[in-house]
Design a protein around this motif. Structure first.
Motif, PDB file in Angstrom:
ATOM      1  N   LEU A 144       0.831  -1.201   0.000  1.00 60.33           N
ATOM      2  CA  LEU A 144       0.000   0.000   0.000  1.00 60.33           C
ATOM      3  C   LEU A 144       0.870   1.257   0.000  1.00 60.33           C
ATOM      4  O   LEU A 144       0.617   2.202  -0.752  1.00 60.33           O
ATOM      5  CB  LEU A 144      -0.926  -0.020   1.220  1.00 60.33           C
ATOM      6  CG  LEU A 144      -2.122   0.910   1.210  1.00 60.33           C
ATOM      7  CD1 LEU A 144      -2.992   0.687  -0.011  1.00 60.33           C
ATOM      8  CD2 LEU A 144      -2.941   0.709   2.469  1.00 60.33           C
ATOM      9  N   ALA A 145       1.929   1.262   0.821  1.00 58.74           N
ATOM     10  CA  ALA A 145       2.842   2.411   0.868  1.00 58.74           C
ATOM     11  C   ALA A 145       3.599   2.566  -0.449  1.00 58.74           C
ATOM     12  O   ALA A 145       3.851   3.686  -0.900  1.00 58.74           O
ATOM     13  CB  ALA A 145       3.819   2.270   2.027  1.00 58.74           C
ATOM     14  N   GLY A 146       3.974   1.452  -1.073  1.00 62.74           N
ATOM     15  CA  GLY A 146       4.688   1.517  -2.348  1.00 62.74           C
ATOM     16  C   GLY A 146       3.833   2.087  -3.459  1.00 62.74           C
ATOM     17  O   GLY A 146       4.278   2.958  -4.222  1.00 62.74           O
ATOM     18  N   VAL A 147       2.605   1.635  -3.561  1.00 61.98           N
ATOM     19  CA  VAL A 147       1.685   2.155  -4.577  1.00 61.98           C
ATOM     20  C   VAL A 147       1.407   3.632  -4.311  1.00 61.98           C
ATOM     21  O   VAL A 147       1.388   4.449  -5.236  1.00 61.98           O
ATOM     22  CB  VAL A 147       0.381   1.324  -4.615  1.00 61.98           C
ATOM     23  CG1 VAL A 147      -0.659   1.977  -5.509  1.00 61.98           C
ATOM     24  CG2 VAL A 147       0.676  -0.096  -5.085  1.00 61.98           C
ATOM     25  N   ALA A 148       1.218   3.986  -3.033  1.00 60.70           N
ATOM     26  CA  ALA A 148       1.002   5.392  -2.679  1.00 60.70           C
ATOM     27  C   ALA A 148       2.208   6.229  -3.088  1.00 60.70           C
ATOM     28  O   ALA A 148       2.051   7.334  -3.629  1.00 60.70           O
ATOM     29  CB  ALA A 148       0.735   5.528  -1.185  1.00 60.70           C
ATOM     30  N   GLY A 149       3.417   5.726  -2.846  1.00 65.17           N
ATOM     31  CA  GLY A 149       4.626   6.453  -3.221  1.00 65.17           C
ATOM     32  C   GLY A 149       4.721   6.687  -4.717  1.00 65.17           C
ATOM     33  O   GLY A 149       5.088   7.783  -5.164  1.00 65.17           O
ATOM     34  N   VAL A 150       4.381   5.674  -5.496  1.00 67.92           N
ATOM     35  CA  VAL A 150       4.402   5.812  -6.962  1.00 67.92           C
ATOM     36  C   VAL A 150       3.378   6.849  -7.411  1.00 67.92           C
ATOM     37  O   VAL A 150       3.677   7.731  -8.227  1.00 67.92           O
ATOM     38  CB  VAL A 150       4.160   4.443  -7.642  1.00 67.92           C
ATOM     39  CG1 VAL A 150       3.895   4.606  -9.125  1.00 67.92           C
ATOM     40  CG2 VAL A 150       5.351   3.520  -7.402  1.00 67.92           C
ATOM     41  N   LEU A 151       2.160   6.752  -6.874  1.00 62.36           N
ATOM     42  CA  LEU A 151       1.121   7.724  -7.234  1.00 62.36           C
ATOM     43  C   LEU A 151       1.525   9.133  -6.826  1.00 62.36           C
ATOM     44  O   LEU A 151       1.354  10.083  -7.601  1.00 62.36           O
ATOM     45  CB  LEU A 151      -0.209   7.356  -6.581  1.00 62.36           C
ATOM     46  CG  LEU A 151      -0.977   6.202  -7.201  1.00 62.36           C
ATOM     47  CD1 LEU A 151      -2.163   5.819  -6.327  1.00 62.36           C
ATOM     48  CD2 LEU A 151      -1.445   6.557  -8.603  1.00 62.36           C
ATOM     49  N   GLU A 152       2.067   9.277  -5.628  1.00 63.44           N
ATOM     50  CA  GLU A 152       2.430  10.601  -5.135  1.00 63.44           C
ATOM     51  C   GLU A 152       3.578  11.209  -5.925  1.00 63.44           C
ATOM     52  O   GLU A 152       3.519  12.386  -6.304  1.00 63.44           O
ATOM     53  CB  GLU A 152       2.782  10.526  -3.651  1.00 63.44           C
ATOM     54  CG  GLU A 152       1.587  10.279  -2.779  1.00 63.44           C
ATOM     55  CD  GLU A 152       1.904   9.821  -1.369  1.00 63.44           C
ATOM     56  OE1 GLU A 152       0.951   9.583  -0.612  1.00 63.44           O
ATOM     57  OE2 GLU A 152       3.109   9.692  -1.020  1.00 63.44           O
TER      58      GLU A 152
END
Length: 137
Positions: free
Chosen positions: A48-56
């Motif tokens: 979840l944090a990795g996907v959030a980081g990519v999106l951000e």
């Protein structure tokens, strides 16, 4: 409706500053830079944090450049709404108490970009101009 003379420029400044601030959250998650802050330590890219980081980071970069602004803003607004309800709203009703003010602000600024578009100084405008020029030729 009469628009303020410099409205497209103030919108562009809002877009650029918002994107710059948003990208820092992704950079901390993906690259641990700048150091400090909330997001420290390695994690799985597909978490979840990795996907959030990519999106951000990359979504923020698209917003910064004004590239596919409306579509990316839709995704990022949704991401911030989900983040608010998953991580902040469960702590307390009041955002000032639960720490979710920034998530709400990002959510609604991105929501605004869905309808306003990028303003001035955006790649979306360059692409639109070139597409219109090629239709005329």
């Amino acid at each position: 409706m009469k628009l303020f003379k410099y409205e497209i420029y103030s919108l562009a400044i809002l877009r650029i500053i918002t994107a710059f601030l948003y990208m820092q959250h992704g950079a901390q998650k993906l690259f641990q830079y700048p150091p400090g802050g909330h997001h420290q330590g390695p994690f799985e890219l597909l978490s979840l944090a990795g996907v959030a980081g990519v999106l951000e980071f990359f979504g923020g970069l698209c917003i910064l450049l004004g590239l596919r602004t409306r579509t990316v803003a839709f995704l990022l607004s949704g991401q911030m709404a989900v983040a608010y309800f998953m991580f902040y709203a469960t702590k307390d009703f009041f955002p000032v108490v639960n720490g979710g003010e920034l998530a709400i602000m990002f959510c609604f600024v991105f929501f605004y970009f869905i309808f306003s578009g990028p303003g001035a100084w955006a790649l979306d405008n360059v692409i639109k101009t070139r597409l219109n020029r090629s239709k005329v030729d």
